[in-house]
Design an enzyme around this catalytic site. Sequence first.
Site, mmCIF file in Angstrom:
data_model
loop_
_atom_site.group_PDB
_atom_site.id
_atom_site.type_symbol
_atom_site.label_atom_id
_atom_site.label_comp_id
_atom_site.label_asym_id
_atom_site.label_seq_id
_atom_site.Cartn_x
_atom_site.Cartn_y
_atom_site.Cartn_z
ATOM 1 C CG ASN A 215 -0.688 0.862 1.375
ATOM 2 O OD1 ASN A 215 -1.843 0.559 1.093
ATOM 3 N ND2 ASN A 215 0.063 1.613 0.585
ATOM 4 C CG ASP A 284 4.020 8.573 2.570
ATOM 5 O OD1 ASP A 284 3.485 9.108 1.580
ATOM 6 O OD2 ASP A 284 3.450 8.460 3.676
ATOM 7 C CE LYS A 294 13.459 -15.807 -2.760
ATOM 8 N NZ LYS A 294 14.394 -16.725 -2.137
ATOM 9 C CG PHE A 329 -8.754 10.205 0.135
ATOM 10 C CD1 PHE A 329 -9.160 10.699 -1.087
ATOM 11 C CD2 PHE A 329 -9.640 9.423 0.857
ATOM 12 C CE1 PHE A 329 -10.427 10.438 -1.594
ATOM 13 C CE2 PHE A 329 -10.907 9.140 0.371
ATOM 14 C CZ PHE A 329 -11.303 9.653 -0.856
#
Length: 407
Positions: A215, A284, A294, A329
């Site tokens: 994020n 999350d 890969k 938070f």
Amino acid sequence: MSDDLGAVLKDRKIVLGVTGSVAIFKACELTGRLRRAGADVRVVMTLSATRLALPDLFRSLSGNEVATELFGSSLGSNPHVDLAVWADLIVVAPATANVLGKVAAGIADDLLSTLIMAARSAVVFAPAMNTRMWENPVTRENMRKLRGLGYRFVEGEAGWLACGEEGKGRMAEVSGIVEAIGDALAPEPDLDGLTIMITAGRTEEPIDEVRYLSNRSSGKTGLALAREATRRGASVVYVTGASSVVPPQGVEVVNVGSAEEMKEAVLRELPRVDVLVMAAAVADYRPSEPLRGKIKKSVEPMNLSLVPTDDILALAGERRRDDQVLVGFALETQGEIDAAAAKLRKKNLDLVVVNNPVAPDSGFGKDEVRAAILDADTAGAELRRVAKSDLAKELFDRVVGIRRKRG
Ligand code: CTP
């Protein structure tokens, strides 16, 4: 001046930067007040300041040579570095829009601006300018940026200005400046003896050995929290995921990658801490089966199967002791207060910092955020814009309050 303030200023080494504003007359009184309190004051004047007052005036008031030049100074070949190393604190009073702009932009083209750039000590600005300059968006932005970087400000009340107009931009009164200097110099050891775990940054959830899900958290909030806690005497365990900032000095750093790693670190350290502040942006969800090597490109659409990560804070809330303080938070974009209050109850927290990262002038990578600090009683709470450094200060004030109440 209170006895406490006198004790804080005694024998302290203060550089007073004086720039070219008519409020320079207050700098004369400031010099005298600091000297009378036992501080050793060295005055640095900009060229414009010397047009308004002669260096000899400040030499008499401070009892020290006044520095005006970067080159050819009687103070040696590196006056900016020498003074920066010498100073316990730098106060710039009056501080013009020009000096604020230069420091905010990283410009160092005279003795005062190079000295500020070389400083490791606290720097306090007492701005003085015409209201129109004060209200200029560039000045506002510069001050916001400087605050976010930890520079301190002491502002005057709106009022009569030397140019004949009324408004903001007047320099603070000398007593207010002396108090701000005292605040900046006085250690606030109210977190002394406490061990505080702060999680910071973002987690990275591997998709394969090359890619990950993450994020946009920069880690700046966690950094501001760790700085504040350290400054106030706490031992900080800084559990950090990926971040765009470097950990502060003096903390115990625990580096982690994924949410799972952060969970292990937090639950391992939890029993020995007095306070947990979970500021990290934990993913999350994570890819259910990270692949080796890969993943090869293909023309077919690709589905990524995700599973929820464990909620670290909720687990900490289950395992916590009553004497610990837990802070979470919450990022909310609507119905912020109610949503955050629900999280506080669900995760068994003492405080939750709710912020709206998509509001203008708030959020990821910024130095300011639109936020509120909530306990179980949310009456009257509302989000407001605040520098991350001030948010950190308020949060630890609340933590201290909770611990005091518990006795
Ligand atoms: N947190 C955590 N473990 C997770 C996810 C989040 O410990 N797996 C912590 C964060 O560090 C933060 C708080 O929980 O302190 C955020 O709560 P969360 O319920 O995840 O809310 P948001 O991500 O803010 O929003 P949403 O309700 O959309 O999940």
